[in-house]
Design an enzyme around this catalytic site. Structure first.
Site, short mmCIF file in Angstrom:
data_model
loop_
_atom_site.label_atom_id
_atom_site.label_comp_id
_atom_site.label_asym_id
_atom_site.label_seq_id
_atom_site.Cartn_x
_atom_site.Cartn_y
_atom_site.Cartn_z
N ARG A 1 0.82 -1.21 0.00
CA ARG A 1 0.00 0.00 0.00
C ARG A 1 0.85 1.25 0.00
NH1 ARG A 1 -4.19 -0.73 4.84
NH2 ARG A 1 -2.22 -1.22 5.87
N LYS B 1 4.22 -23.22 13.23
CA LYS B 1 4.79 -21.91 13.58
C LYS B 1 4.17 -21.38 14.86
CE LYS B 1 7.04 -17.98 12.92
NZ LYS B 1 6.26 -16.91 13.47
N GLU C 1 8.81 -20.15 22.10
CA GLU C 1 9.59 -18.91 22.19
C GLU C 1 9.14 -18.07 23.39
OE1 GLU C 1 9.06 -15.05 19.58
OE2 GLU C 1 10.13 -16.59 18.44
#
Length: 299
Positions: free
Chosen positions: A31, A164, A171
């Protein structure tokens, strides 16, 4: 091989550069016209030769859905869409069905590497049909780190983003453990060089990791983290990981605790701790700290 790339922010922009460095032709759209190679998605699709591949790197949720909706009308049977953002795996199943109805393939790609991916490569966890994944191998090979590892076809549609999501949950817990250890070391008088203790852990210990290396880098920039406010957002994937654990009856106390710790970081004067303090005072006569007049006005 040609690739359309939608979303040229911190990760998308670096991915475009890494792909081009590997010799692939990338047409990028963003954009922000200063970043974009074309004016709109129509121009992007027109610049690609069939069968077209368009990789989407925009925020999860409404933004991704909007791009998928547009591409569904612009692409042709045999083309493939890759969602490389942090979408929820259940959205992948919906997007795959939407595009499949038009003969368009769909692959979900969990991407890890952050701002270091351009230099080090990106770890890729991919979900989708084997023929679509095989067609995209030149793209994955260009993006992943050098060597045999860093890419996995994790399973069917949704598997990439699910993997993920779990990665990000782990994490959370690792960062929380380092943070708790750092706070305790800072608290005691006997340890006079916390930063160097952390640095010593980066070699030869069982807790060494890239996250630990990054923690040392942060302490090199600001030894006692005095410039930072104790506030941490969550991307959403930590929440999804905990929700998936509940749905599958998998005990996940470390990741859940790390997520809740981020919630606690957003409270300047924790209401929960007020109740804990009040109860400790009631049953044990433990001392309590009263709020200042300024804090009372805020409440």
């Amino acid at each position: 091989m040609q690739l359309g790339l939608v979303g040229l922010g911190k990760m998308g922009g670096n991915m475009r550069e890494r792909l081009r460095n590997a010799g692939l032709t990338v047409v990028g759209y963003d954009r922000d016209p200063d970043l974009s190679d074309v004016g709109n998605l129509v121009d992007l699709v027109d610049r690609l030769e069939a069968p077209r591949v368009v990789w989407v790197m925009v925020p999860a949720g409404a933004a991704t859905q909007g791009v998928i909706d547009q591409l569904a009308t612009l692409l042709k049977p045999g083309d493939i869409v890759v969602d490389g953002g942090n979408s929820r795996w259940t959205d992948d199943e919906k997007h795959a069905a939407q595009l499949h109805a038009r003969g368009i393939g769909f692959v979900d790609a969990g991407v890890s590497g952050g701002v270091w991916g351009l230099k080090n490569g990106y770890a890729l966890m991919v979900g989708g049909d084997k023929e679509h994944v095989r067609w995209l191998e030149p793209v994955f090979d260009a993006l992943k780190p050098h060597g045999p590892y860093g890419f996995v076809h994790a399973g069917k549609v949704g598997a990439g983003h699910f993997a993920k999501m779990v990665h990000n949950g782990i994490e959370y817990a690792m960062m929380q453990a380092y943070a708790e250890g750092w706070e305790l070391l800072e608290k005691v008088d006997s340890v006079t060089d916390v930063r160097e203790v952390f640095r010593s852990w980066t070699q030869g210990t069982v807790i060494r990791s890239w996250l630990l290396d990054l923690a040392v880098d942060a302490l090199d920039d600001d030894e006692h983290l005095e410039k930072l406010r104790g506030y941490a957002e969550d991307s959403g994937e930590g929440r999804w990981t905990v929700e998936a654990a509940i749905d599958n009856a998998v005990p996940m106390p470390a990741i859940t605790s790390a997520l809740f710790a981020r919630f606690a970081s957003r409270q300047e004067d924790s209401p929960q701790m007020k109740m804990v303090a009040a109860l400790r005072n009631q049953f044990g006569g433990h001392a309590v700290e009263t709020a200042t007049e300024e804090q009372t006005k805020k409440d």
